[in-house]
Design a protein around this motif. Sequence first.
Motif, PDB file in Angstrom:
ATOM      1  N   TYR A 224       0.830  -1.210   0.000  1.00 12.69           N
ATOM      2  CA  TYR A 224       0.000   0.000   0.000  1.00 12.69           C
ATOM      3  C   TYR A 224       0.863   1.258   0.000  1.00 12.69           C
ATOM      4  CZ  TYR A 224      -3.695   3.282   1.382  1.00 12.69           C
ATOM      5  OH  TYR A 224      -4.569   4.336   1.435  1.00 12.69           O
ATOM      6  N   HIS A 225       1.881   1.279   0.846  1.00 11.11           N
ATOM      7  CA  HIS A 225       2.663   2.502   1.024  1.00 11.11           C
ATOM      8  C   HIS A 225       3.918   2.564   0.163  1.00 11.11           C
ATOM      9  CE1 HIS A 225       0.304   4.181   4.304  1.00 11.11           C
ATOM     10  NE2 HIS A 225       0.327   3.024   4.916  1.00 11.11           N
ATOM     11  N   ARG A 226       4.399   1.412  -0.300  1.00  8.95           N
ATOM     12  CA  ARG A 226       5.644   1.384  -1.064  1.00  8.95           C
ATOM     13  C   ARG A 226       5.502   0.503  -2.308  1.00  8.95           C
ATOM     14  NH1 ARG A 226       9.090   0.445   4.501  1.00  8.95           N
ATOM     15  NH2 ARG A 226       8.957   2.590   5.244  1.00  8.95           N
ATOM     16  N   PRO A 227       4.551   0.808  -3.176  1.00  9.82           N
ATOM     17  CA  PRO A 227       4.351  -0.018  -4.379  1.00  9.82           C
ATOM     18  C   PRO A 227       5.569   0.034  -5.291  1.00  9.82           C
ATOM     19  CG  PRO A 227       3.138   2.044  -4.556  1.00  9.82           C
ATOM     20  CD  PRO A 227       3.670   1.996  -3.160  1.00  9.82           C
ATOM     21  N   ALA A 228       5.900  -1.123  -5.872  1.00  7.19           N
ATOM     22  CA  ALA A 228       7.092  -1.216  -6.712  1.00  7.19           C
ATOM     23  C   ALA A 228       6.891  -0.621  -8.090  1.00  7.19           C
ATOM     24  CB  ALA A 228       7.520  -2.678  -6.832  1.00  7.19           C
ATOM     25  N   ASN A 229       5.651  -0.586  -8.568  1.00  9.64           N
ATOM     26  CA  ASN A 229       5.390  -0.042  -9.892  1.00  9.64           C
ATOM     27  C   ASN A 229       3.965   0.501  -9.961  1.00  9.64           C
ATOM     28  OD1 ASN A 229       3.617  -2.271 -10.472  1.00  9.64           O
ATOM     29  ND2 ASN A 229       5.418  -3.495 -11.029  1.00  9.64           N
ATOM     30  N   ARG A 230       3.641   1.080 -11.086  1.00  2.07           N
ATOM     31  CA  ARG A 230       2.352   1.749 -11.233  1.00  2.07           C
ATOM     32  C   ARG A 230       1.188   0.762 -11.178  1.00  2.07           C
ATOM     33  NH1 ARG A 230       1.239   6.883 -13.376  1.00  2.07           N
ATOM     34  NH2 ARG A 230       3.426   7.022 -13.968  1.00  2.07           N
ATOM     35  N   PHE A 231       1.372  -0.455 -11.690  1.00  2.66           N
ATOM     36  CA  PHE A 231       0.292  -1.425 -11.625  1.00  2.66           C
ATOM     37  C   PHE A 231      -0.072  -1.725 -10.176  1.00  2.66           C
ATOM     38  CE2 PHE A 231      -1.369  -5.692 -11.126  1.00  2.66           C
ATOM     39  CZ  PHE A 231      -2.422  -5.685 -12.029  1.00  2.66           C
ATOM     40  N   VAL A 232       0.920  -1.966  -9.334  1.00  5.42           N
ATOM     41  CA  VAL A 232       0.659  -2.242  -7.922  1.00  5.42           C
ATOM     42  C   VAL A 232       0.003  -1.032  -7.266  1.00  5.42           C
ATOM     43  CG1 VAL A 232       1.704  -2.822  -5.693  1.00  5.42           C
ATOM     44  CG2 VAL A 232       2.566  -3.885  -7.790  1.00  5.42           C
ATOM     45  N   ALA A 233       0.503   0.153  -7.562  1.00  2.38           N
ATOM     46  CA  ALA A 233      -0.066   1.374  -6.983  1.00  2.38           C
ATOM     47  C   ALA A 233      -1.528   1.539  -7.363  1.00  2.38           C
ATOM     48  CB  ALA A 233       0.733   2.594  -7.441  1.00  2.38           C
ATOM     49  N   ASP A 234      -1.870   1.212  -8.609  1.00  8.57           N
ATOM     50  CA  ASP A 234      -3.253   1.325  -9.072  1.00  8.57           C
ATOM     51  C   ASP A 234      -4.135   0.230  -8.490  1.00  8.57           C
ATOM     52  OD1 ASP A 234      -3.254   3.615 -10.642  1.00  8.57           O
ATOM     53  OD2 ASP A 234      -2.526   2.560 -12.416  1.00  8.57           O
ATOM     54  N   PHE A 235      -3.586  -0.975  -8.373  1.00 12.09           N
ATOM     55  CA  PHE A 235      -4.399  -2.118  -7.973  1.00 12.09           C
ATOM     56  C   PHE A 235      -4.695  -2.116  -6.479  1.00 12.09           C
ATOM     57  CE2 PHE A 235      -5.217  -6.568  -6.906  1.00 12.09           C
ATOM     58  CZ  PHE A 235      -6.169  -6.900  -7.868  1.00 12.09           C
ATOM     59  N   ILE A 236      -3.739  -1.708  -5.682  1.00  9.75           N
ATOM     60  CA  ILE A 236      -3.888  -1.740  -4.226  1.00  9.75           C
ATOM     61  C   ILE A 236      -4.468  -0.420  -3.724  1.00  9.75           C
ATOM     62  CG2 ILE A 236      -2.639  -1.832  -2.030  1.00  9.75           C
ATOM     63  CD1 ILE A 236      -2.926  -4.527  -3.333  1.00  9.75           C
ATOM     64  N   GLY A 237      -5.568  -0.503  -2.993  1.00 10.14           N
ATOM     65  CA  GLY A 237      -6.153   0.690  -2.400  1.00 10.14           C
ATOM     66  C   GLY A 237      -6.694   1.642  -3.450  1.00 10.14           C
ATOM     67  N   GLN A 238      -6.842   2.871  -3.041  1.00 11.12           N
ATOM     68  CA  GLN A 238      -7.292   3.930  -3.936  1.00 11.12           C
ATOM     69  C   GLN A 238      -6.269   5.052  -3.922  1.00 11.12           C
ATOM     70  OE1 GLN A 238     -11.209   4.231  -1.847  1.00 11.12           O
ATOM     71  NE2 GLN A 238     -12.065   4.232  -3.898  1.00 11.12           N
ATOM     72  N   GLY A 239      -6.236   5.807  -4.965  1.00 13.22           N
ATOM     73  CA  GLY A 239      -5.297   6.917  -5.029  1.00 13.22           C
ATOM     74  C   GLY A 239      -5.357   7.594  -6.381  1.00 13.22           C
ATOM     75  N   VAL A 240      -4.699   8.722  -6.476  1.00 15.85           N
ATOM     76  CA  VAL A 240      -4.603   9.457  -7.735  1.00 15.85           C
ATOM     77  C   VAL A 240      -3.149   9.870  -7.925  1.00 15.85           C
ATOM     78  CG1 VAL A 240      -6.967  10.334  -7.622  1.00 15.85           C
ATOM     79  CG2 VAL A 240      -5.116  11.672  -6.616  1.00 15.85           C
ATOM     80  N   PHE A 241      -2.805  10.217  -9.169  1.00 10.79           N
ATOM     81  CA  PHE A 241      -1.464  10.689  -9.480  1.00 10.79           C
ATOM     82  C   PHE A 241      -1.539  12.173  -9.822  1.00 10.79           C
ATOM     83  CE2 PHE A 241      -1.358   6.164 -10.410  1.00 10.79           C
ATOM     84  CZ  PHE A 241      -0.186   5.778  -9.777  1.00 10.79           C
ATOM     85  N   LEU A 242      -0.754  12.958  -9.108  1.00  8.10           N
ATOM     86  CA  LEU A 242      -0.658  14.382  -9.404  1.00  8.10           C
ATOM     87  C   LEU A 242       0.681  14.664 -10.073  1.00  8.10           C
ATOM     88  CD1 LEU A 242      -1.968  16.546  -6.406  1.00  8.10           C
ATOM     89  CD2 LEU A 242      -3.085  16.061  -8.583  1.00  8.10           C
ATOM     90  N   PRO A 243       0.686  15.483 -11.118  1.00  4.13           N
ATOM     91  CA  PRO A 243       1.963  15.843 -11.723  1.00  4.13           C
ATOM     92  C   PRO A 243       2.791  16.695 -10.759  1.00  4.13           C
ATOM     93  CG  PRO A 243       0.174  17.134 -12.667  1.00  4.13           C
ATOM     94  CD  PRO A 243      -0.460  16.105 -11.798  1.00  4.13           C
ATOM     95  N   GLY A 244       4.081  16.491 -10.801  1.00  2.00           N
ATOM     96  CA  GLY A 244       4.984  17.272  -9.961  1.00  2.00           C
ATOM     97  C   GLY A 244       6.342  17.357 -10.612  1.00  2.00           C
TER      98      GLY A 244
END
Length: 372
Positions: A224-244
């Motif tokens: 949840y807190h340290r996803p290895a890649n974007r697929f894991v980040a998208d699949f686990i929990g909820q969240g959004v990506f903000l440009p920075g």
Amino acid sequence: MSLLELVDIDLAFGRNRVVRKLSLCLEEGEIGCLLGPSGCGKTTVLRCIAGFEPVAAGEIRLDGQVVSGHGKHLPPERRRIGMVFQDYALFPHLSVAENIGFGLRGLNATQKRERVAELLRIVGLADQGNKYPHEMSGGQQQRVALARALAPRPHLLLLDEPFSNLDVELRERLSHEVRDIIKATRTTAILVTHDQNEAFAVADEIGIMNEGRIQQWDTPYNLYHRPANRFVADFIGQGVFLPGHVVNDEQVEVELGRLNSAIPAECGIGCSECARNCPVEVLLRPDDIVHDDASDLKAEVVHKAFRGADILYTLRLASGARVLSLVPSHHNHAIGEKIGIRLDVDHVVTFHENSDDAAHAQQDQRLTQPVQ
């Protein structure tokens, strides 16, 4: 030594390569989980471990012994593996006690009766042995199936979508009960599911699968807190990506503020491929966005989902970008209302533009400087 090891296993059905160079290790007494969307190959991996499918390459070791691979294929009945199926597969003409004792071999009548009684007690059905499956609820049938699989004291227990036929409330309660039972019997187990809530409730470690590969094998917390890649980040929990963009070696800036982090070399000063201010995308979870009436930073409520103790708000920022915020439900705001927010980010997770790999997911530092 690991109780279960999969080393670079491959499996294909015709031209369809279902499992691709997949490896994992599971220590004795641990509960692992293969989690992923339908069609990712997780059930096929389970069937390979059980011996129902021969691997095309690589090897499977159980308690140090090769059971599949390099021309060897130990049949399922010789692997000492117990299985709990999605549909329970109980014998309708046998009583609960007879179902549990069905797989017991080499015991006399007294030993068999004692083992069945022990399992009935462990799964909380001590007085239900004379009943038949159709007289029991779905949750009770699932516990009978679990007891039957545990009865012969298997090296390894495999659970294939064991809660999918149950309603949500029962599924949540039973998943905790199943973990407690497996731990109480000191059994090593692997669960297959597409439901991350089940995975988090049952497993010690989870492998996120996609297209026949494990994307990350880790604890629920790290997924949840340290996803290895974007697929894991998208699949686990909820969240959004903000440009920075990268400000320096230790800071990333997004619309909502400046985040302190240890940006890896490829994103920071001295990188041979990108200069300072290189663009990144920052993962923000609903718990990273805190409702704060005193904050000067405002966002517009565009959607709300009431969840009892909490409300999940979808908020529109000044730029038009949207973020999620999980807020205690006594803060009940209307659609179109602007509310104060602030960032409270423990784990800064960034991704390069045009890259699937996480650039950073290690530091436990707070947002200290909001954008003015």
